[in-house]
Design an enzyme around this catalytic site. Structure first.
Site, PDB file in Angstrom:
ATOM      1  N   ASP A   1       5.701  27.524 -12.065  1.00 20.32           N
ATOM      2  CA  ASP A   1       5.724  28.917 -11.593  1.00 20.32           C
ATOM      3  C   ASP A   1       4.276  29.368 -11.497  1.00 20.32           C
ATOM      4  O   ASP A   1       3.360  28.705 -12.002  1.00 20.32           O
ATOM      5  CB  ASP A   1       6.496  29.798 -12.589  1.00 20.32           C
ATOM      6  N   SER A   2       4.090  30.529 -10.880  1.00 19.72           N
ATOM      7  CA  SER A   2       2.748  31.102 -10.800  1.00 19.72           C
ATOM      8  C   SER A   2       2.236  31.509 -12.188  1.00 19.72           C
ATOM      9  O   SER A   2       1.037  31.584 -12.405  1.00 19.72           O
ATOM     10  CB  SER A   2       2.780  32.340  -9.916  1.00 19.72           C
TER      11      SER A   2
ATOM     12  N   TYR B   1       1.204  35.271  -7.381  1.00 16.07           N
ATOM     13  CA  TYR B   1       1.203  34.610  -6.075  1.00 16.07           C
ATOM     14  C   TYR B   1       1.748  35.544  -4.984  1.00 16.07           C
ATOM     15  O   TYR B   1       1.499  35.336  -3.794  1.00 16.07           O
ATOM     16  CB  TYR B   1       2.155  33.397  -6.101  1.00 16.07           C
ATOM     17  N   GLY B   2       2.561  36.519  -5.416  1.00 17.49           N
ATOM     18  CA  GLY B   2       3.438  37.250  -4.494  1.00 17.49           C
ATOM     19  C   GLY B   2       2.803  37.976  -3.329  1.00 17.49           C
ATOM     20  O   GLY B   2       3.459  38.234  -2.334  1.00 17.49           O
TER      21      GLY B   2
ATOM     22  N   CYS C   1      10.017  29.632  -9.189  1.00 16.90           N
ATOM     23  CA  CYS C   1       9.251  30.749  -8.658  1.00 16.90           C
ATOM     24  C   CYS C   1       9.889  31.154  -7.329  1.00 16.90           C
ATOM     25  O   CYS C   1      10.008  30.307  -6.424  1.00 16.90           O
ATOM     26  CB  CYS C   1       7.810  30.282  -8.428  1.00 16.90           C
TER      27      CYS C   1
ATOM     28  N   THR D   1       8.697  33.150  -5.108  1.00 14.66           N
ATOM     29  CA  THR D   1       7.685  33.205  -4.050  1.00 14.66           C
ATOM     30  C   THR D   1       7.472  31.825  -3.418  1.00 14.66           C
ATOM     31  O   THR D   1       7.474  31.689  -2.195  1.00 14.66           O
ATOM     32  CB  THR D   1       6.364  33.734  -4.649  1.00 14.66           C
TER      33      THR D   1
ATOM     34  N   GLU E   1       3.912  40.407 -16.924  1.00 16.68           N
ATOM     35  CA  GLU E   1       2.870  39.533 -17.505  1.00 16.68           C
ATOM     36  C   GLU E   1       2.036  40.298 -18.548  1.00 16.68           C
ATOM     37  O   GLU E   1       1.414  39.698 -19.407  1.00 16.68           O
ATOM     38  CB  GLU E   1       1.961  38.958 -16.410  1.00 16.68           C
TER      39      GLU E   1
ATOM     40  N   CYS F   1      12.962  36.996  -8.377  1.00 17.52           N
ATOM     41  CA  CYS F   1      11.679  36.543  -8.909  1.00 17.52           C
ATOM     42  C   CYS F   1      11.934  36.204 -10.368  1.00 17.52           C
ATOM     43  O   CYS F   1      12.628  36.961 -11.078  1.00 17.52           O
ATOM     44  CB  CYS F   1      10.665  37.681  -8.789  1.00 17.52           C
ATOM     45  N   THR F   2      11.401  35.092 -10.816  1.00 14.82           N
ATOM     46  CA  THR F   2      11.739  34.624 -12.166  1.00 14.82           C
ATOM     47  C   THR F   2      11.099  35.457 -13.280  1.00 14.82           C
ATOM     48  O   THR F   2      11.392  35.234 -14.449  1.00 14.82           O
ATOM     49  CB  THR F   2      11.366  33.137 -12.319  1.00 14.82           C
ATOM     50  N   HIS F   3      10.254  36.400 -12.910  1.00 16.09           N
ATOM     51  CA  HIS F   3       9.731  37.327 -13.929  1.00 16.09           C
ATOM     52  C   HIS F   3      10.719  38.458 -14.244  1.00 16.09           C
ATOM     53  O   HIS F   3      10.649  39.063 -15.312  1.00 16.09           O
ATOM     54  CB  HIS F   3       8.433  37.984 -13.441  1.00 16.09           C
TER      55      HIS F   3
END
Ligand code: DGL
Length: 271
Positions: free
Chosen positions: A10-11, A42-43, A73, A75, A152, A186-188
């Protein structure tokens, strides 16, 4: 039976929400995780840059001789899945197809909401996949560029006035469209699940793309005879491209448990 590890990237740390599910449903598999923490997010980046980063991320993971690569990810999955699949002779899995399948299955009124990074929404990838699985589905999409940074930076808990305000503003149009299903593209975003769920209300099903992807990977590895069937727990190795200093504390929140395994910093530009 295949004892090689599964590579996941992932980013940043969001992909750990997929690792959490992979580890839960396939505890015996060895997992190598790379989070490109020096270049997150990255988005907002262009397709060319994302393809370059995706190639480097995959090249780094290939040094471990993995049996499969999981793009944890949204993105990269929406932008560079086809490139990585064409360039790698092992299975490469993204999050779009499994999330679209789950959403097509879950929606009752045919109205699906989608949130993701700018690049993910721009790609139209989720809409294309959903249209095949559920023709005529009505997708209301919204790019949410600030959410990755909030997560993050640890700003995702209910009661966090900044996170709640940003979520409410982004989701207003999606809620107004009366969707009954919302893809957290989005995995976040699963970290924001409580805030998002409270805003959307109990009648909206939230689809976690990392979780759906992990289940899909398990099914596909089983079909291809690539599962590691040994007894005992697999090993976990974590790699990041920025300092490892804050990794363990934040990563354990994404993983829902203490980080077990080594954490190392690497220079991703060398790949
Ligand atoms: N977890 C990544 C995704 O799913 C975050 C993207 C970003 O770095 O902006 O899209």
């Amino acid at each position: 039976m295949d004892r090689r590890p599964i590579g996941v990237f992932d980013s940043g740390l969001g992909g750990l929400t997929a690792v959490r599910e992979l580890a839960r449903i396939m505890p015996e598999e060895d997992l190598i995780y790379f989070g490109d923490t020096s270049r997150v997010p990255y988005g907002g980046r262009s397709r060319d840059t994302l393809v370059k980063y995706a190639r480097q991320d995959a090249a780094f993971l290939r040094t471990f001789n993995p049996k499969a690569i999981v793009i944890a990810c949204g993105t990269v999955s929406t932008t560079a899945l086809d490139v990585l699949q064409a360039e790698n002779d092992i299975p490469v899995f993204g999050v779009v197809e499994p999330a679209a399948r789950a959403s097509a299955h879950v929606t009752r009124n045919g109205k699906v909401g989608l949130i993701g990074t700018k690049a993910s929404i721009r790609s139209g990838a989720y809409e294309r996949a959903l249209d095949v699985l559920h023709p005529g589905v009505d997708v209301t999409a919204k790019a949410c560029p600030l959410l990755v940074s909030l997560v993050e930076n640890g700003r995702f808990r209910p009661g966090d006035i900044v996170a709640e305000t940003v979520v409410a503003e982004y989701l207003a149009s999606v809620k107004a469209a009366e969707v009954d299903t919302l893809i957290l593209g989005c995995t976040h975003y699963p970290l924001l699940r409580d805030i998002i769920g409270a805003y959307m209300g109990p009648d909206v099903t939230l689809v976690d793309v990392g979780e759906q992807c992990a289940r899909w990977v398990k099914q596909q590895l089983e079909l291809d005879g690539l599962r590691n069937e040994r007894a005992g727990a697999g090993r976990r190795h974590y790699y990041v491209s920025d300092s490892t200093e804050d990794f363990s504390a934040l990563a354990s929140i994404f993983l829902g448990e203490d980080v077990a395994g080594e954490v190392e910093q690497i220079d991703i530009t060398a790949y």
